[in-house]
Design an enzyme around this catalytic site. Structure first.
Site, short mmCIF file in Angstrom:
data_model
loop_
_atom_site.label_atom_id
_atom_site.label_comp_id
_atom_site.label_asym_id
_atom_site.label_seq_id
_atom_site.Cartn_x
_atom_site.Cartn_y
_atom_site.Cartn_z
N LYS A 100 1.00 -1.14 -0.08
CA LYS A 100 0.02 0.09 0.04
C LYS A 100 0.96 1.33 -0.13
CE LYS A 100 -3.04 2.57 3.08
NZ LYS A 100 -4.27 2.34 4.08
C1 R5P Z 1 -1.93 4.43 7.67
O1 R5P Z 1 -1.01 4.51 8.01
C2 R5P Z 1 -3.22 3.61 8.22
O2 R5P Z 1 -2.97 2.41 7.77
C3 R5P Z 1 -4.38 4.27 8.34
O3 R5P Z 1 -4.73 4.10 9.49
C4 R5P Z 1 -5.09 4.35 7.11
O4 R5P Z 1 -5.10 3.00 6.65
C5 R5P Z 1 -5.31 5.29 6.55
O5 R5P Z 1 -6.33 5.52 5.63
P1 R5P Z 1 -6.72 6.86 4.89
O6 R5P Z 1 -5.50 7.62 4.91
O7 R5P Z 1 -7.06 6.53 3.43
O8 R5P Z 1 -7.72 7.38 5.75
#
Ligand code: R5P
Length: 290
Positions: free
Chosen positions: A204
């Site tokens: 990711k």
């Molecule tokens: C990021 O480091 C973490 O995995 C998060 O808590 C999360 O997955 C981030 O998702 P978003 O940036 O799309 O809100």
């Protein structure tokens, strides 16, 4: 003892049809993985498209009740059926997500520091036995390339990869970009490639407007685009569209979905972009009318 087969005269061995064998797999760089791991990956990445829309709600593991996630039972559960996979912690999974949910889970597997401390000081935060007990389809681990505890977080990932290979559990490496680091293609190419070289089954990472296609091209396993901070919906849909056009295998979005005025409309619009290549303007109309 089984009964003798009494229909021997009508057996058909289809001698003119070559056997279909396993060994081919639709996900980049995943052809040599074992059956169980491929099976788990095929629950996360839709076989029909090879893509995925993951809904990320794991933010609480380091920052507590994030805006939009104050009550997962009230605000999030209704979104889960629209996602190809739910990315969450085991605490939320056990306490709040019904075990009858058909949406596969990608489980947060690292943690330790809160937002008040040095975030790269993470450790593995789950036993593989518990992940198997929870029947999840992948583990997610933060990797801070260039961060203060870079080696420790890489080691967290490689430990989980070793455990995952033992039990057929894929590992998603999450490239965490520290505040002081440049978020550009050069950095992301390096971070993603390091994660893949050291065994992550998928990665990711963030979208960058310049050179994202070089990030996906140089990573030998699938990349899912991270959502990041809340953007206007059309911008978020455009970012997802571009990432897909530039080689991403899907998205893992949180705030851009659950902090939207219409989370249900937004996740459906994102899904159209990811799985059907819908253009951002059309997807935005869908979001507005859902
Ligand atoms: C990021 O480091 C973490 O995995 C998060 O808590 C999360 O997955 C981030 O998702 P978003 O940036 O799309 O809100």
């Amino acid at each position: 003892m089984p009964e003798a087969d009494s229909s021997g005269e009508v057996k058909n061995f289809y001698l003119d049809i070559p056997a279909q064998t396993t060994g081919q797999f639709y996900l980049k760089g995943s052809g040599a993985l074992d059956w169980g791991m491929q099976n788990r990956l095929s629950r996360v990445f839709r076989p029909a498209t090879g893509h995925t829309v993951m809904l990320a709600i794991d933010h609480g593991y380091f920052q507590g009740p994030t805006t939009g996630l104050e009550r997962v039972d009230v605000n999030i559960l209704s979104l889960v059926p629209y996602a190809d996979a739910l990315m969450c912690t085991r605490g939320i999974l056990r306490s709040t997500v019904p075990s009858s949910s058909a949406t596969p889970v990608v489980l947060r597997a690292s943690g330790g520091p809160s937002i008040l401390k040095e975030l790269s000081h993470e450790e593995i935060a789950i036993d593989i036995d518990d992940a198997l007990r929870l029947n999840v389809c992948a583990l997610a681990v933060q990797v801070f390339i260039g961060g203060e505890f870079e080696t420790q977080t890489v080691h967290n990932m490689t430990r989980l990869v070793d455990l995952g290979l033992r039990y057929g559990m894929p590992v998603m490496a999450v490239t965490a970009v520290g505040k002081e680091m440049a978020r550009d293609a050069r950095y992301l190419r390096m971070a993603c490639r390091i994660c893949a070289e050291l065994g992550a089954q998928f990665v990711k990472t963030y979208y960058v407007a310049e050179g994202f296609e070089t990030v996906t091209a140089s990573c030998p396993v699938p990349i899912v685009m991270a959502g990041g901070k809340k953007l206007p919906e059309l911008d978020a849909l455009t970012m997802a569209y571009r990432a897909m056009q530039e080689g991403a295998a899907g998205v893992d979005m949180g705030r851009n979905i659950f902090q939207s005025d219409s989370p249900t409309g937004m996740i459906q619009a994102v899904s159209k972009v990811v799985h059907e290549g819908m253009k951002p303007a059309e997807a935005y109309d869908l979001y507005r009318t859902s």
